[in-house]
Write a protein that holds these residues in place. Structure first.
Motif, short mmCIF file in Angstrom:
data_model
loop_
_atom_site.label_atom_id
_atom_site.label_comp_id
_atom_site.label_asym_id
_atom_site.label_seq_id
_atom_site.Cartn_x
_atom_site.Cartn_y
_atom_site.Cartn_z
N VAL A 1 45.29 35.28 25.37
CA VAL A 1 45.94 35.47 24.31
C VAL A 1 44.58 35.20 23.24
N ALA A 2 43.85 34.45 23.06
CA ALA A 2 43.12 34.67 22.06
C ALA A 2 42.69 35.96 22.01
N ALA A 3 42.34 36.40 23.28
CA ALA A 3 41.75 37.56 23.19
C ALA A 3 42.57 38.73 22.35
N ALA A 4 43.91 38.81 22.87
CA ALA A 4 44.73 39.55 22.50
C ALA A 4 44.88 39.07 20.53
N TYR A 5 44.93 38.70 20.83
CA TYR A 5 45.30 37.47 18.82
C TYR A 5 43.98 38.28 18.81
N ALA A 6 42.07 37.84 18.93
CA ALA A 6 41.44 38.66 18.40
C ALA A 6 41.64 39.67 17.63
N MET A 7 41.95 40.65 18.87
CA MET A 7 42.42 42.51 18.48
C MET A 7 42.91 42.36 17.41
N ILE A 8 43.92 41.63 16.97
CA ILE A 8 45.07 42.19 15.83
C ILE A 8 44.08 41.68 15.32
N LEU A 9 43.73 41.08 15.34
CA LEU A 9 42.36 40.31 13.39
C LEU A 9 42.08 41.15 12.95
N GLY A 10 42.09 42.23 14.51
CA GLY A 10 40.12 43.50 13.37
C GLY A 10 40.60 44.43 12.83
N ILE A 11 42.13 44.04 13.42
CA ILE A 11 42.98 44.93 12.21
C ILE A 11 44.10 44.54 11.41
N ASP A 12 43.68 43.50 11.66
CA ASP A 12 44.50 42.40 10.11
C ASP A 12 44.92 43.43 9.03
N ALA A 13 43.38 42.78 8.48
CA ALA A 13 43.59 43.81 6.96
C ALA A 13 44.29 45.54 6.42
N LEU A 14 44.06 45.55 7.74
CA LEU A 14 45.21 47.78 8.19
C LEU A 14 46.19 47.12 7.45
N LEU A 15 46.72 46.74 8.51
CA LEU A 15 48.16 45.85 8.97
C LEU A 15 48.67 44.76 7.53
N ASP A 16 47.80 44.10 6.63
CA ASP A 16 48.13 43.39 5.39
C ASP A 16 48.47 44.37 4.54
N MET A 17 47.93 45.19 3.73
CA MET A 17 47.97 46.12 3.08
C MET A 17 49.39 46.24 3.19
N GLY A 18 49.81 46.83 4.59
CA GLY A 18 51.42 47.44 4.29
C GLY A 18 52.50 47.00 3.97
N ARG A 19 51.83 45.23 4.68
CA ARG A 19 53.03 44.59 4.77
C ARG A 19 52.72 43.63 3.39
N THR A 20 52.07 43.72 2.61
CA THR A 20 52.31 42.74 1.26
C THR A 20 53.12 43.90 0.33
N CYS A 21 52.85 44.57 0.79
CA CYS A 21 52.56 46.21 -0.20
C CYS A 21 54.48 46.59 -0.17
N VAL A 22 55.44 45.93 1.16
CA VAL A 22 56.56 46.54 1.84
C VAL A 22 56.71 44.50 1.72
#
Length: 437
Positions: A391-412
């Motif tokens: 679970v931590a490893a999969a979560y780490a993968m999300i953290l790796g692209i979190d900045a990219l996802l964060d831009m879109g979600r904050t805009c919305v």
């Protein structure tokens, strides 16, 4: 003096470089190192993972350390900031709007996650001795009952998410009445307590900001470990996660916000034109709170929302209205379940909707806070982010692209705040319609 300046140059470069750039750099370098190790030096993978485990686990522990205090203090401060005199018609309308659109957002995220199925067929490797265990999902009735804590202190110590959220909201609303009491002593004490909660919340935001400075290093290590163990197979799932999230975000703006605006005879394109400066600012800064001054100006000057409404709805929205984050939580929880070979059941997905809707209320309007809320949603369905687990490893993968996802979600998130302000103003007959012609 010159020597000190020279020595601090490296650190100045690191801390003054945009955090998004640093995290993406950590992601790219981590993926490259992991692929090279896994592809050309397979015998070096295990020693690399063993020697770098401390640095990855350190990042996970730092994040988990601040989960409970962030949601407790930010929710109390946000709920207590609502003036009792405004907890009438406008307050009820905006709260219903925010909660309803957040619930729709999670549902949209889950729909796209089920359609695209990110992480399906992909297996993340973790230490078998510390695999996160999935708890059997309780019934919906029991879940609702469990929201009310029998002992708030125990809930805080155990990190029980839903009871903490419930207690913090009730405490905050009660505090708002104390600080406006006719009894001057009570009002003074209430004001002092609110100042303390605000100070604690701001302190936690500073801690989040500080911990995120370590994120590039943590992401580099965690992603390098994942790619060294998984190889190129990890690239596809990350792309499907990003695709599912951004499709959900577009649908939220076009269908949900556009639909609400059309019901009140307000044009979506005119709205987007008036709100675009705040939307772009939110996308770049990744901070709902940081964008608030721009949001207020766009709402008042471009869209005709009166200050009496915007001054109430927009700060409240920056605290509790996180539709983009809700979509992200829905998609990413599905990805992590699929990636560890434990797809979420229907009951667990209902739990995600409930928890993500409430957790999005407590998401601080600062960069990276959504990743912290993802920990809470995962805990609610029994996926524990234990250091070294799959679970931590999969979560780490999300953290790796979190900045990219964060831009879109904050805009919305910000777009939803402004749309709600315009809709509430129109329903109250206070919107300057000349701005919409």
């Amino acid at each position: 003096m010159e020597k000190n300046t020279g020595k601090s140059g490296v650190f100045d470069w690191y801390f003054k470089t945009n955090l998004l750039v640093r995290i993406l750099t950590g992601l790219i370098l981590g993926a490259a190192v992991g692929l090279v190790l896994g592809g050309f030096f397979p015998d070096a993978v295990k020693p690399f993972v063993d020697k770098t485990k401390f640095f990855g686990d350190l990042f996970i522990r730092l994040l988990k350390m601040i989960v409970v205090p962030v949601i407790l203090f930010s929710l109390i401060a946000g709920a207590a900031s609502i003036e009792p005199s405004r907890l009438g018609r406008v307050g009820v309308k905006v709260m219903v709007y925010y909660l309803f659109t957040s619930a729709l957002a999670v549902a949209i995220g889950l729909v796209f996650a089920n359609l695209i199925d990110p992480g399906a067929g992909f297996s993340v490797v973790g230490d078998a001795a510390v695999q996160g265990k999935v708890a059997e999902a309780p019934s919906i009735a029991q879940t609702l009952l469990n929201i009310i804590p029998t002992n708030p202190i125990e809930s805080l110590s155990k990190g029980a998410v839903l009871p903490i959220i419930f207690f913090a909201v009730v405490f905050g609303i009660s505090l708002s009445y104390v600080k406006t009491s006719a009894n001057q002593d009570l009002a003074r004490i209430g004001g002092l307590l609110l100042d303390t909660m605000n100070a604690a919340a701001e302190t936690m935001y500073k801690m989040v900001k500080g911990i995120m400075q370590y994120a590039p290093i943590g992401v580099f290590v965690l992603i390098a470990q994942v790619f060294a163990q998984q190889g190129p197979r990890a690239l596809g799932p990350l792309f499907t996660v990003t695709l599912a999230v951004y499709l959900g975000l577009l649908l939220q703006v076009g269908v949900v916000y556009g639909g609400f605006l059309s019901i009140f005879k307000l044009g979506l394109f005119r709205f987007l034109k008036g709100a675009n400066e705040a939307m772009v600012t939110a996308f770049v800064t990744r901070s709902s709170s940081g964008t608030l001054p721009i949001s207020l100006r766009c709402a008042e000057e471009n869209l005709g929302v009166p200050r009496a409404v915007s001054a109430f709805t927009l700060p409240l929205g920056a605290t509790i209205n996180m539709d983009g984050t809700a979509i992200y939580l829905g998609v990413c929880s599905m990805f992590i379940g699929n990636a560890i070979g434990l797809p979420l059941s229907f009951n667990q997905q209902i739990m995600v909707v409930l928890t993500a809707t409430l957790a999005s209320v407590g998401t601080a309007g600062v960069p990276g806070a959504g990743a912290i809320m993802l920990l809470m949603v995962l805990e609610s369905v029994g996926l524990k982010v234990t250091a070294g687990s799959a679970v931590a490893a999969a979560y780490a993968m999300i953290l790796g692209i979190d900045a990219l996802l964060d831009m879109g979600r904050t805009c919305v998130n910000v777009t939803g705040d402004i749309a709600g302000s315009a809709i509430i103003s129109k329903s109250e007959g206070e919107l300057d319609l000349s701005k919409w012609s």
